[in-house]
Motif scaffolding. Sequence first.
Motif, PDB file in Angstrom:
ATOM      1  N   LYS A  31      25.787  30.990  -7.795  1.00 38.22           N
ATOM      2  CA  LYS A  31      24.917  30.469  -6.744  1.00 38.22           C
ATOM      3  C   LYS A  31      23.622  31.265  -6.705  1.00 38.22           C
ATOM      4  O   LYS A  31      23.635  32.480  -6.833  1.00 38.22           O
ATOM      5  N   ARG A  32      22.559  30.529  -6.506  1.00 36.79           N
ATOM      6  CA  ARG A  32      21.266  31.188  -6.454  1.00 36.79           C
ATOM      7  C   ARG A  32      21.200  32.134  -5.258  1.00 36.79           C
ATOM      8  O   ARG A  32      20.672  33.228  -5.321  1.00 36.79           O
ATOM      9  N   GLY A  33      21.766  31.683  -4.160  1.00 37.39           N
ATOM     10  CA  GLY A  33      21.742  32.489  -2.946  1.00 37.39           C
ATOM     11  C   GLY A  33      22.397  33.842  -3.174  1.00 37.39           C
ATOM     12  O   GLY A  33      21.889  34.875  -2.732  1.00 37.39           O
TER      13      GLY A  33
ATOM     14  N   THR B 146      16.236  33.642   4.642  1.00 41.92           N
ATOM     15  CA  THR B 146      17.378  33.530   5.546  1.00 41.92           C
ATOM     16  C   THR B 146      17.058  33.998   6.959  1.00 41.92           C
ATOM     17  O   THR B 146      17.558  33.419   7.910  1.00 41.92           O
TER      18      THR B 146
END
Lengths: 99, 713
Positions: free
Chosen positions: B383-385, B397
């Motif tokens: 996941k990029r996050g 965020t």
Amino acid sequence: MDEHAPLESAGIEEPLDLVRLSLDERIYVKLRGDRELRGKLHAYDGHLNMVLGDVEETITVVDVNDETLEEVIRIVKRNCEMLFVRGDGVILVSPPSRA
Amino acid sequence: MADFFGFNTAMPGRQGGRVALNLEEQQELDRQVQKYALETGEDFEIYDYGETYDNLADDLEETRDDLNDETFGDVQRDEGTDFDFARNTRQVAPALKKEEELYIQQNDIAAGGRRSSFASLWENDAAGQQDNFNKGLPEPSHAASSIWGSFSNTTAKVQDPVFGVGTFLSRNTGFGNNQPSLEEIEAQLSRTAGGQAHMQMPSQQERKMMSLEEVEAALLNINGGRPIYSEAMIAEQQAKQARLEQRRAERMAKQAEIAKHNGLMTQGDKDFINRIQISQLVTDDPYADDFYCQVYTALRNRHLQQMGVPSNSMGGDANGQNDNNRRRGGNGRTEQRIQQQVQKIVSDAKRNPKRTNVTVEGALGKIAVNSVLNPRQLLQVSKRGANEASGGNSPKTSSPGPVSTKSHTVLGWIENVYTYVLALEQKRRQQPPPPRMGEEELAREAIQRWNEEYGILARKMWDELRITVPIGIVHPHPFISILNYSKGKKVIPRVLRHLLPEQTLTLLTMLVANFESLNVCKAEVYADVQGNQEIELFMNTIVPPLLGFVSETPFRIVVGLLALFIERNNMIWVARSKPGLAFLTLFLSRAEILKQGQGNYPIPDEREVNQWNELYNRLFSQLQTQFSALFMPKATMTEDVHVWRFLAAMAVGASVDQQHVLVTEVREQVLENVIAAQATRSAPEKAAQRIANVNLFLHALGLDASQVSVPAM
């Protein structure tokens, strides 16, 4: 909670995130067998199984005349209050085209 | 090999016969027969006659039978009934028939293969023999074939003295290849030659007679000894019986097929299988994993309780279980056992935290334990996050920026709001229990931790709602954009439960300040079905919780909200919408209540009241000349209730002059409703509704619909 990790504000990371945005919205679904659906997306899963509400199904039927081999295109429509769509027939999911 | 299907095959009267051969001769003869059979490859019984015929018949005198009568007496003489076999047979015919049926059935079931040899027996043997005996008789019916079979068999015996030993033997061999060899039979014969055969004679005779009788009975049947109709009836009945019999046999076979596996598994085995199956479904967190079932059960229980049926919870407390058992009767025990199993599994699962793989001692690999909750992973997508988080810079965020209001952006916000709402609801269900004696410290820690986590989630949700984004940067305001989606509206009641009072006030303020950009305020939404649905949704989801909030606010805040409402929105525009009128009514009625000292707040001071009056006058002047336009064209009376309610709220706070203006403006609508209610053709409940609507307004003025004088038309 992993599968429901919040989307970042720009945050579309995988194709299904786009489908998630269409929850509770009307969508257009193209299916195998010359079928199209327009209805409100209630639920979906990773297989693109879907539950649609207030659906209009459009079936395109091509009748071939046995003698003349002439093709006649017929469109059959029907409405369903609630419909379960099995994901293996789904070709395309999109927001309905704005007329 | 003493008998064949009950028939004694021992040769009768052997030593008494004229043709008794000694053992060597006999054996020699048999060897020849066998050899011949082998050489020709044919069944030797066909040729046995020629091979073994001893020409004894040649010695018989064929002519000169003139004196027979003298020798044997008058043929026409009555011989008595001793030899009337036919009559005797007829007496026992039913029993015989039954016996035969049984016999055939047994054969059918037992040995399909043997039947063919029977048939051949028939062909080879009986056909020839029969001709000898009953020339000119019609062919026997097929059903009697076995009779014929046995008949021919015994016929051979009858003629034994004539045909001699060889014939008899060859007949026996004709029963098929599975019969014993000639040597065996001969050995048997020589053994029984002792005189045993004499002893057997009587029974032998009896059987012989019986079979002859059978033959006669069969012949009689065929020859029309009985009436034809009964024949047909019997045949029909037989067929019917056969069908029934067959069906029964089929059913029995099926049952046997199923029952074959009965008792293969012990109760322990079954429990083991059950455990495996159920363990896939057990979860620590039923609300997350089995959400719909939980919610459905809760809703159904509520419904049942309303209906007066005692609740019957899924988990099943002791009472509930008993209830279940009693109601379902026989299934109770099974259900109870399954419930015990489930409890066992749940407790097991709680003891041992979930493992994703198992390493068996001595094994080279690991066994992956997949379940519904832990399916086999097929793709590894990073996941990029997660990458960003590990990189250490995650600016997005913390502060969601008020970027564009493109549809998918807003939809993304809404989804995030839902995510946090679900997380918060989940958190609420996992609230730590109140501290118990001796564990206060531990409990306090747990509560504190819970509060922190809850607070973080609530703040994230608040951020996602984008209520605090300053007005005017984007139009429409992000929060309004969220509310313009039906799912955005739907989430609001759930959001409000997790908000602090000041956050709710902020939300309300922001809503009021941007009210006219709501899509439900646009006139065109009233035109179509979908628009009306949106309005209904707004009225059902957003108005009630905010009404609850406003009904507890102090006067000062109501004044502030109304001021903002009037300041920021075009009142004429907003008042024409159902939600707008609803909010105006809400503020007006709340202010009136507070002014009169009801509620838990002190009567507002004079400055506040003056402020209010000023606001009211502003509102009134803006709406003046527009009051009648608030009624929607072609609206039915249930649809304009909210207008009457608003007018009532206005009338309560109005001065005498303002009241006069009000009455003048909506006079037409009042009259219209009263006339319609008095019209004879309208249904009584509709009329009552109209009057009630009008009275909402008139009562606020101290009037009543009955006082309205209808001008003559």
